[in-house]
Design a protein around this motif. Structure first.
Motif, PDB file in Angstrom:
ATOM      1  N   VAL A 146      42.733  42.135  43.574  1.00 43.25           N
ATOM      2  CA  VAL A 146      42.950  41.277  42.435  1.00 43.25           C
ATOM      3  C   VAL A 146      43.276  40.050  43.130  1.00 43.25           C
ATOM      4  O   VAL A 146      42.827  38.751  42.410  1.00 43.25           O
ATOM      5  N   ASP A 178      44.934  35.560  34.399  1.00 45.93           N
ATOM      6  CA  ASP A 178      44.188  34.812  33.514  1.00 45.93           C
ATOM      7  C   ASP A 178      44.738  34.106  32.488  1.00 45.93           C
ATOM      8  O   ASP A 178      44.457  32.906  32.301  1.00 45.93           O
ATOM      9  N   LYS A 186      44.868  47.453  37.031  1.00 43.34           N
ATOM     10  CA  LYS A 186      43.977  46.361  37.624  1.00 43.34           C
ATOM     11  C   LYS A 186      43.706  45.126  36.400  1.00 43.34           C
ATOM     12  O   LYS A 186      43.751  44.194  36.800  1.00 43.34           O
ATOM     13  N   GLU A 232      39.927  38.305  43.964  1.00 40.72           N
ATOM     14  CA  GLU A 232      38.760  37.997  42.834  1.00 40.72           C
ATOM     15  C   GLU A 232      39.470  36.856  42.064  1.00 40.72           C
ATOM     16  O   GLU A 232      38.724  36.010  41.673  1.00 40.72           O
ATOM     17  N   LYS A 233      40.795  36.920  41.973  1.00 39.14           N
ATOM     18  CA  LYS A 233      41.448  35.725  41.110  1.00 39.14           C
ATOM     19  C   LYS A 233      42.105  34.655  42.110  1.00 39.14           C
ATOM     20  O   LYS A 233      42.511  33.569  41.582  1.00 39.14           O
ATOM     21  N   GLU A 250      45.016  41.264  36.095  1.00 41.81           N
ATOM     22  CA  GLU A 250      44.079  39.966  36.110  1.00 41.81           C
ATOM     23  C   GLU A 250      44.143  39.335  34.697  1.00 41.81           C
ATOM     24  O   GLU A 250      44.080  38.257  34.617  1.00 41.81           O
TER      25      GLU A 250
END
Length: 226
Positions: A176, A139, A131, A179-180, A135
């Motif tokens: 993911v 990013d 994970k 969250e992203k 991410e």
């Protein structure tokens, strides 16, 4: 959609191939080919970068017949001014992907499709590590190119590592994506994984016919972004 149990056993038969087929020679070859592809991109073309493992690379078939190549054909037929770059590497893990992503970000992709994690699951890598790496890759793309549209391809694994691990692995991808704030393909191998006639004898890598179905699954998400 989860695999029926009978398909899971078929799916698991050749899964080790997904990460054991990687070698330094293969890595150099893929990077050399991809560099050539990048150099061919015209200045007015927008880039779609598929970044993944042997599924993206088209293990066992001609690369043009793998789903990224089929997406290029679809775009061309529609008169869309996009150049697809296949950044797939057989045997790649999320850690490996994180280590090489910067090289692929020399040119700005308009759309970035991330297909990694399956090999992590087959090796029993800690889920938190997988994970974190997914991410971190996202990013890097978002930081360098905030306008790039990102799509995360979800994956499932058979219950070789236990039901709890398998379920938690599958849950990584929607977490993911949420969250992203990126788009999610729930399961890349939908209607292909575990189906004997749509996979090579290793039981894991799609045939040409299987890649056609995968391409349709990807297109359902991608078509709204091109």
């Amino acid at each position: 959609m989860n695999f029926p149990l009978s398909r899971l056993f078929l799916f698991s038969f050749g899964l080790v191939i997904l990460f054991s087929s990687c070698s330094e020679e293969k890595k150099e070859s893929v990077q050399t080919e991809t560099k050539a592809e990048k150099e061919e991109v015209a200045s007015d073309e927008k880039i779609i970068l598929f970044f993944g493992n042997s599924l993206t690379a088209g293990y066992g078939i001609e690369q043009d017949l793998a789903f990224p190549g089929l997406i290029q054909d679809r775009l061309d037929s529609l008169g869309k001014d996009y150049k697809v770059i296949n950044g797939g590497l057989s045997g790649e893990t999320t850690a490996g992907g994180l280590s090489r992503i910067d090289w692929f970000l020399e040119d700005e992709p308009s759309i970035f499709i991330l297909e990694l994690g399956g090999n992590d699951g087959l090796r029993g890598i800690q889920l938190a590590e997988t994970k974190k790496n997914l991410e971190a890759i996202i990013d890097k793309v978002q930081t360098k190119y905030p306008s790039t549209k990102i799509i995360l391809a979800g994956m499932q694994i058979p219950p070789n590592m236990g039901i709890e691990y398998t379920q938690e692995f599958q849950a990584i991808y929607p977490k993911v994506a949420e969250e992203k704030d990126v788009e999610l393909i729930p399961f890349l191998l939908q209607d292909v994984g575990g189906i004997k006639e749509l996979n090579l004898p290793d039981g894991i890598h799609p045939t040409e016919e299987g890649h056609i179905i995968v391409a349709e699954t990807v297109w359902e998400i991608l078509k709204e972004k091109v």
